[in-house]
Design a protein around this motif. Structure first.
Motif, PDB file in Angstrom:
ATOM      1  N   GLN A  36       0.798  -1.226   0.000  1.00 54.96           N
ATOM      2  CA  GLN A  36       0.000   0.000   0.000  1.00 54.96           C
ATOM      3  C   GLN A  36       0.828   1.272   0.000  1.00 54.96           C
ATOM      4  O   GLN A  36       0.370   2.307  -0.477  1.00 54.96           O
ATOM      5  CB  GLN A  36      -0.913   0.023   1.235  1.00 54.96           C
ATOM      6  N   ASP A  37       2.004   1.217   0.557  1.00 49.82           N
ATOM      7  CA  ASP A  37       2.828   2.420   0.703  1.00 49.82           C
ATOM      8  C   ASP A  37       3.845   2.611  -0.422  1.00 49.82           C
ATOM      9  O   ASP A  37       4.672   3.509  -0.347  1.00 49.82           O
ATOM     10  CB  ASP A  37       3.542   2.401   2.054  1.00 49.82           C
ATOM     11  N   SER A  38       3.761   1.773  -1.448  1.00 49.83           N
ATOM     12  CA  SER A  38       4.700   1.936  -2.564  1.00 49.83           C
ATOM     13  C   SER A  38       4.336   3.194  -3.354  1.00 49.83           C
ATOM     14  O   SER A  38       3.179   3.609  -3.382  1.00 49.83           O
ATOM     15  CB  SER A  38       4.654   0.721  -3.480  1.00 49.83           C
ATOM     16  N   PRO A  39       5.325   3.811  -3.978  1.00 48.61           N
ATOM     17  CA  PRO A  39       5.046   5.003  -4.773  1.00 48.61           C
ATOM     18  C   PRO A  39       3.984   4.765  -5.854  1.00 48.61           C
ATOM     19  O   PRO A  39       3.127   5.630  -6.089  1.00 48.61           O
ATOM     20  CB  PRO A  39       6.405   5.354  -5.394  1.00 48.61           C
ATOM     21  N   LEU A  40       4.012   3.601  -6.491  1.00 44.36           N
ATOM     22  CA  LEU A  40       3.023   3.307  -7.535  1.00 44.36           C
ATOM     23  C   LEU A  40       1.618   3.197  -6.940  1.00 44.36           C
ATOM     24  O   LEU A  40       0.653   3.695  -7.519  1.00 44.36           O
ATOM     25  CB  LEU A  40       3.391   2.020  -8.280  1.00 44.36           C
ATOM     26  N   SER A  41       1.494   2.573  -5.791  1.00 39.22           N
ATOM     27  CA  SER A  41       0.193   2.442  -5.129  1.00 39.22           C
ATOM     28  C   SER A  41      -0.352   3.810  -4.731  1.00 39.22           C
ATOM     29  O   SER A  41      -1.519   4.122  -4.977  1.00 39.22           O
ATOM     30  CB  SER A  41       0.300   1.544  -3.901  1.00 39.22           C
ATOM     31  N   ILE A  42       0.484   4.608  -4.118  1.00 40.46           N
ATOM     32  CA  ILE A  42       0.062   5.930  -3.664  1.00 40.46           C
ATOM     33  C   ILE A  42      -0.324   6.812  -4.851  1.00 40.46           C
ATOM     34  O   ILE A  42      -1.360   7.478  -4.845  1.00 40.46           O
ATOM     35  CB  ILE A  42       1.176   6.597  -2.820  1.00 40.46           C
ATOM     36  N   SER A  43       0.483   6.781  -5.895  1.00 42.56           N
ATOM     37  CA  SER A  43       0.206   7.573  -7.092  1.00 42.56           C
ATOM     38  C   SER A  43      -1.101   7.136  -7.757  1.00 42.56           C
ATOM     39  O   SER A  43      -1.911   7.970  -8.168  1.00 42.56           O
ATOM     40  CB  SER A  43       1.369   7.457  -8.070  1.00 42.56           C
ATOM     41  N   SER A  44      -1.320   5.833  -7.850  1.00 40.95           N
ATOM     42  CA  SER A  44      -2.552   5.315  -8.454  1.00 40.95           C
ATOM     43  C   SER A  44      -3.776   5.709  -7.636  1.00 40.95           C
ATOM     44  O   SER A  44      -4.799   6.128  -8.184  1.00 40.95           O
ATOM     45  CB  SER A  44      -2.494   3.789  -8.566  1.00 40.95           C
ATOM     46  N   ARG A  45      -3.677   5.588  -6.324  1.00 41.26           N
ATOM     47  CA  ARG A  45      -4.781   5.973  -5.442  1.00 41.26           C
ATOM     48  C   ARG A  45      -5.103   7.462  -5.599  1.00 41.26           C
ATOM     49  O   ARG A  45      -6.263   7.860  -5.728  1.00 41.26           O
ATOM     50  CB  ARG A  45      -4.407   5.672  -3.991  1.00 41.26           C
ATOM     51  N   ASP A  46      -4.066   8.286  -5.611  1.00 43.34           N
ATOM     52  CA  ASP A  46      -4.274   9.727  -5.734  1.00 43.34           C
ATOM     53  C   ASP A  46      -4.852  10.105  -7.099  1.00 43.34           C
ATOM     54  O   ASP A  46      -5.694  11.013  -7.191  1.00 43.34           O
ATOM     55  CB  ASP A  46      -2.965  10.479  -5.485  1.00 43.34           C
ATOM     56  N   LEU A  47      -4.420   9.424  -8.153  1.00 43.35           N
ATOM     57  CA  LEU A  47      -4.960   9.680  -9.487  1.00 43.35           C
ATOM     58  C   LEU A  47      -6.441   9.307  -9.545  1.00 43.35           C
ATOM     59  O   LEU A  47      -7.256  10.035 -10.114  1.00 43.35           O
ATOM     60  CB  LEU A  47      -4.173   8.924 -10.548  1.00 43.35           C
ATOM     61  N   LYS A  48      -6.812   8.193  -8.937  1.00 39.83           N
ATOM     62  CA  LYS A  48      -8.223   7.786  -8.896  1.00 39.83           C
ATOM     63  C   LYS A  48      -9.052   8.859  -8.197  1.00 39.83           C
ATOM     64  O   LYS A  48     -10.110   9.259  -8.690  1.00 39.83           O
ATOM     65  CB  LYS A  48      -8.387   6.449  -8.175  1.00 39.83           C
ATOM     66  N   THR A  49      -8.560   9.351  -7.072  1.00 35.22           N
ATOM     67  CA  THR A  49      -9.272  10.398  -6.330  1.00 35.22           C
ATOM     68  C   THR A  49      -9.413  11.655  -7.177  1.00 35.22           C
ATOM     69  O   THR A  49     -10.491  12.255  -7.247  1.00 35.22           O
ATOM     70  CB  THR A  49      -8.537  10.713  -5.013  1.00 35.22           C
ATOM     71  N   TYR A  50      -8.340  12.066  -7.833  1.00 29.62           N
ATOM     72  CA  TYR A  50      -8.379  13.244  -8.696  1.00 29.62           C
ATOM     73  C   TYR A  50      -9.434  13.075  -9.792  1.00 29.62           C
ATOM     74  O   TYR A  50     -10.221  13.992 -10.067  1.00 29.62           O
ATOM     75  CB  TYR A  50      -6.998  13.486  -9.321  1.00 29.62           C
TER      76      TYR A  50
END
Length: 116
Positions: A36-50
């Motif tokens: 969950q804390d990997s850069p790819l996971s965080i970036s994907s989660r944030d992109l979904k929210t955006y």
């Protein structure tokens, strides 16, 4: 403006829902593979929210609205419900309430929410 530029700047509701679903899937895969804390996971989660916020600001409340998902377990979630199905979908994934309250203005939340 060219048609391509217009489509990029003002995507259709169908395009945004398609992107949200794809990014949500990528986020889940990234979490499974890298944590969950990997850069790819965080970036994907944030992109979904955006993308979800963009969908709401562009198309709510006429075509999409927020409703509490009372069946979810754990943290309280909103479901982004579509008024008409898009590709056999009636929702554009979930958005944690705490994130929605952090990102959206109170006036926006009031405008986008539908209460049962």
């Amino acid at each position: 403006m060219t048609d391509e530029t217009t489509q990029l700047l003002y995507p259709s509701i169908e395009k945004l829902v398609e992107e949200i679903v794809a990014v949500n899937h990528a986020w889940k895969v990234a979490c499974e593979l890298f944590g969950q804390d990997s850069p790819l996971s965080i970036s994907s989660r944030d992109l979904k929210t955006y993308l979800q916020v963009r969908l709401l600001r562009s198309y709510a409340p006429e075509q999409v609205y927020l409703i509490e998902d009372k069946e979810s377990e754990g943290e309280p979630l909103y479901s982004l419900r579509l008024r008409e199905s898009i590709g056999n979908r009636l929702y554009a994934e979930h958005l944690p309430m705490r994130i929605a309250q952090k990102i959206l203005a109170d006036k926006e939340l009031e405008q986008f929410e539908r209460h049962n």
